[in-house]
Scaffold this motif. Structure first.
Motif, mmCIF file in Angstrom:
data_model
loop_
_atom_site.group_PDB
_atom_site.id
_atom_site.type_symbol
_atom_site.label_atom_id
_atom_site.label_comp_id
_atom_site.label_asym_id
_atom_site.label_seq_id
_atom_site.Cartn_x
_atom_site.Cartn_y
_atom_site.Cartn_z
ATOM 1 N N PHE A 1 -11.223 5.973 -8.601
ATOM 2 C CA PHE A 1 -10.491 7.021 -9.010
ATOM 3 C C PHE A 1 -9.997 6.757 -10.532
ATOM 4 C CE2 PHE A 1 -7.378 4.303 -6.873
ATOM 5 C CZ PHE A 1 -6.446 4.318 -7.580
ATOM 6 N N PRO A 2 -9.588 7.811 -11.360
ATOM 7 C CA PRO A 2 -9.348 7.547 -12.775
ATOM 8 C C PRO A 2 -8.011 6.763 -12.823
ATOM 9 C CG PRO A 2 -9.126 9.728 -12.192
ATOM 10 C CD PRO A 2 -9.952 9.191 -11.106
ATOM 11 N N VAL A 3 -8.075 5.752 -13.822
ATOM 12 C CA VAL A 3 -6.602 5.367 -14.181
ATOM 13 C C VAL A 3 -5.729 6.066 -14.478
ATOM 14 C CG1 VAL A 3 -7.804 3.014 -14.515
ATOM 15 C CG2 VAL A 3 -7.098 4.540 -16.635
ATOM 16 N N MET B 1 -16.825 2.698 -17.613
ATOM 17 C CA MET B 1 -16.049 3.512 -16.817
ATOM 18 C C MET B 1 -15.958 2.866 -15.469
ATOM 19 S SD MET B 1 -19.104 6.549 -16.955
ATOM 20 C CE MET B 1 -18.510 7.378 -15.200
ATOM 21 N N GLU B 2 -16.109 1.601 -15.158
ATOM 22 C CA GLU B 2 -15.570 0.876 -14.112
ATOM 23 C C GLU B 2 -14.187 0.416 -14.634
ATOM 24 O OE1 GLU B 2 -18.461 -2.236 -13.396
ATOM 25 O OE2 GLU B 2 -19.819 -0.904 -12.455
ATOM 26 N N ASP B 3 -13.961 -0.096 -15.915
ATOM 27 C CA ASP B 3 -12.707 -0.339 -16.299
ATOM 28 C C ASP B 3 -11.749 0.611 -16.236
ATOM 29 O OD1 ASP B 3 -13.240 -3.053 -16.592
ATOM 30 O OD2 ASP B 3 -13.625 -2.796 -18.855
ATOM 31 N N MET B 4 -12.083 1.957 -16.578
ATOM 32 C CA MET B 4 -11.392 3.208 -16.194
ATOM 33 C C MET B 4 -11.069 3.697 -15.120
ATOM 34 S SD MET B 4 -12.833 4.815 -19.801
ATOM 35 C CE MET B 4 -12.795 4.003 -21.311
ATOM 36 N N THR B 5 -11.613 3.080 -14.197
ATOM 37 C CA THR B 5 -11.140 3.330 -12.713
ATOM 38 C C THR B 5 -10.739 2.475 -11.745
ATOM 39 O OG1 THR B 5 -13.478 3.145 -12.042
ATOM 40 C CG2 THR B 5 -13.054 5.370 -12.935
ATOM 41 N N GLU B 6 -9.989 2.864 -10.912
ATOM 42 C CA GLU B 6 -9.620 1.877 -9.773
ATOM 43 C C GLU B 6 -10.235 2.044 -8.484
ATOM 44 O OE1 GLU B 6 -7.841 -0.478 -10.263
ATOM 45 O OE2 GLU B 6 -6.304 0.195 -12.009
ATOM 46 N N LYS B 7 -10.451 1.279 -7.470
ATOM 47 C CA LYS B 7 -11.104 1.437 -6.267
ATOM 48 C C LYS B 7 -10.166 1.809 -5.302
ATOM 49 C CE LYS B 7 -15.024 -1.582 -7.534
ATOM 50 N NZ LYS B 7 -14.481 -1.744 -8.579
ATOM 51 N N LYS B 8 -10.313 2.936 -4.424
ATOM 52 C CA LYS B 8 -9.310 3.429 -3.286
ATOM 53 C C LYS B 8 -10.272 2.907 -1.865
ATOM 54 C CE LYS B 8 -6.303 6.328 -3.736
ATOM 55 N NZ LYS B 8 -5.463 7.608 -4.034
ATOM 56 N N VAL B 9 -9.476 2.341 -1.236
ATOM 57 C CA VAL B 9 -10.080 2.229 0.063
ATOM 58 C C VAL B 9 -9.743 3.289 1.164
ATOM 59 C CG1 VAL B 9 -10.201 0.484 1.953
ATOM 60 C CG2 VAL B 9 -10.382 -0.352 -0.179
ATOM 61 N N VAL B 10 -10.691 3.607 1.972
ATOM 62 C CA VAL B 10 -10.338 4.763 2.729
ATOM 63 C C VAL B 10 -11.072 4.092 4.080
ATOM 64 C CG1 VAL B 10 -10.708 7.011 3.866
ATOM 65 C CG2 VAL B 10 -10.612 6.550 1.168
ATOM 66 N N GLN B 11 -9.974 4.081 5.444
ATOM 67 C CA GLN B 11 -10.608 3.729 6.561
ATOM 68 C C GLN B 11 -10.008 4.682 7.649
ATOM 69 O OE1 GLN B 11 -8.046 1.373 8.742
ATOM 70 N NE2 GLN B 11 -9.323 2.338 10.424
ATOM 71 N N PHE B 12 -10.800 4.877 8.568
ATOM 72 C CA PHE B 12 -10.580 5.609 9.761
ATOM 73 C C PHE B 12 -10.673 4.654 11.046
ATOM 74 C CE2 PHE B 12 -12.276 8.893 6.821
ATOM 75 C CZ PHE B 12 -11.509 9.805 6.897
ATOM 76 N N LYS B 13 -9.646 4.855 11.867
ATOM 77 C CA LYS B 13 -9.476 4.224 13.245
ATOM 78 C C LYS B 13 -10.011 5.132 14.316
ATOM 79 C CE LYS B 13 -6.730 1.577 16.532
ATOM 80 N NZ LYS B 13 -5.431 1.050 16.858
ATOM 81 N N LEU B 14 -11.200 5.148 14.800
ATOM 82 C CA LEU B 14 -11.641 6.119 15.886
ATOM 83 C C LEU B 14 -11.165 6.000 17.390
ATOM 84 C CD1 LEU B 14 -15.360 5.784 14.795
ATOM 85 C CD2 LEU B 14 -13.839 7.110 13.810
#
Length: 477
Positions: free
Chosen positions: A144-146, A464-477
């Motif tokens: 996602f963008p910074v 572009m990698e520098d200009m974004t951050e990583k967001k983790v998404v996790q689902f517990k089933l």
């Protein structure tokens, strides 16, 4: 010849505006007035940031298709107006018209790359089952963008280096505020014109012109700005790093690039590559060849041919298709280089050719016998001066090449694959170019250095990698 433009407006707060106070943009070749641009104030810079907060929200909501479409449409606009863009670069800056036309092509390539990388910026699934008890979990991460990017750009590539910040910022969904060099601001404004024509929401991109000491500090220190992308000198970069605060920083701070020529090299090929690398763009090039280390067995042949080629360089009117080198960006830069050469000569260096100044022009200059400690081999010259040294071994060449506080790129000429890999491993640089000079780059590669040459990497994908951050998404089933 391009006629003078009465005034050029900046893009601020979604509008093309001017100001009572202006900055005069001059042609460095004859010091004639090209145009004026607004002198933005601290208030303008703060307003740009407030506008960019809205722009960041707008940009983040643009679909990948929309971002790509806007960028491709902007490229077509540049293509349709490419001679006007080239003439602008050649008028406000130092480049010859031939070099300026090449820069326009590179700008279009950079923007096309940005559009293409927009579709390739994706995350990955995460195997949560790698931890005991995680078998009922699935997930992924995405970029996602910074938010707001502040870009401070230099005079030597006034269009393409702006594109290297603007293209990735838009492609990754950010808002960006560009503060171009005061000596060459019009090229950046022309890039904004192309994107405005292409339908980019205006609050996404702003180009504000003014003194770096006034508006630059506002952009660098404001907490709403989440990434500062700076290309320029080491001292300015160090000052920015100290005052920026807790935010991302990406910096390309120049170099003192070496080339190594060994006894098995194609000497004439090495000469031609290093001459172009040393004197292209008047030496005002972060990748420019500044030091050449030549094995004793081929030293005299290399020097003789190098000096002969340097003497062939056609210096003169940058608007002529025949000219190979024009003036430096300002007469004070030519005077600075003249002083560096004079100091080296006083310390024992020999001028093999050049060493002459005429206003903002400085002739292609080749030095020999430059002693260690001379500024001209310790610091970045950023001008058409190269120093040549005789070496006994590749180990000696690598040691000397590393003996500066810079490490952007280096070149080595050899047919020996083992020696090439030794240099690749041992040279303290961000890029090693085998059988070419340090002055080689494609706009898709990771570009940056170590030590005083900067932090992080440019190149569209990597910016572009520098200009974004990583967001983790996790689902517990």
């Amino acid at each position: 010849m391009m006629t003078a433009v009465k005034e050029t407006r900046m893009l601020l707060g979604g509008e093309w505006v001017n100001r009572k106070e202006t900055i005069t943009v001059r042609d460095p070749q004859d010091n004639t007035i090209f145009t004026t641009v607004p002198k933005a104030s601290v208030k303008d810079a703060l307003y740009a940031i407030e506008t960019a907060k809205e722009g960041a929200k707008i940009s983040a909501k643009l679909s990948v298709f929309e971002r790509m479409n806007i960028i491709h449409k902007a490229v077509q606009y540049i293509e349709d107006n490419k001679e006007r863009y080239a003439q602008t670069i050649a008028t406000e800056g130092s480049k010859t018209i031939t070099e300026a036309r090449a820069e326009v092509k590179r700008c279009m390539d950079t923007m096309r790359l940005s559009a293409e990388e927009a579709r390739r910026m994706h995350g990955e699934t995460i195997p949560f089952g790698q931890r005991e008890g995680g078998d009922n979990r699935i997930g992924y991460y995405y970029h996602f963008p910074v938010g707001i990017v502040a870009a401070i750009t230099p005079f030597n590539d006034p269009l393409n280096l702006v594109a290297h910040k603007v293209g990735p910022a838009i492609a990754s969904g950010n808002a960006i505020i560009v503060k171009p060099a005061s000596l060459t601001p019009v090229s950046a404004i022309l890039l904004a014109e192309a994107l405005d024509y292409a339908g980019l929401p205006r609050k996404v991109l702003q180009v504000i012109t003014g003194n770096g000491g006034e508006i630059g500090d506002v952009l660098v220190t404001h907490p709403a700005v989440r990434l500062v992308s700076f290309t320029g000198g080491f001292e300015t970069g160090e000052a920015i790093a100290k005052k920026a605060g807790l935010k991302k920083i990406s910096m390309e701070l120049g170099s003192n690039s070496p080339a190594i020529v060994l006894e098995d090299a194609d000497v004439m090929d090495a000469v031609q590559s290093c001459v172009a690398g040393a004197f292209g763009a008047v030496g005002q090039n972060c990748l420019g060849v500044q030091r050449i280390y030549v094995k004793e067995a081929v030293y005299h042949a290399f020097v003789e041919q190098f000096v002969a080629e340097a003497k062939k360089y056609i210096v003169g009117d940058k608007r002529s298709d025949e000219t190979m080198m024009g003036p430096l960006i300002h007469e004070k830069e030519a005077i600075r280089i003249e002083k560096l050469v004079d100091e080296a000569v006083a310390l024992g260096a020999t001028i093999l050719t050049g060493g002459e100044r005429d206003g903002a022009f400085y002739m292609p200059t080749v030095l020999e016998n430059v002693p260690r400690g001379a500024q001209i081999i310790e610091e970045e010259v950023f001008g058409p001066v190269v120093s040549i040294f005789k070496i006994d071994s590749v180990e000696e060449a690598i040691e000397l090449a590393n003996d500066v506080n810079y490490g952007l790129q280096a070149g080595i000429f050899t047919k020996n694959i083992d020696i090439a890999f030794k240099a690749i491993h041992d040279l303290e640089v961000g890029g090693v170019i085998v059988n070419d000079s340090s002055d080689y780059r494609v706009d898709a590669m990771p570009f940056g250095g170590v030590k005083g040459s900067g932090i992080g990497r440019e190149g569209v994908k990597f910016a572009m990698e520098d200009m974004t951050e990583k967001k983790v998404v996790q689902f517990k089933l």
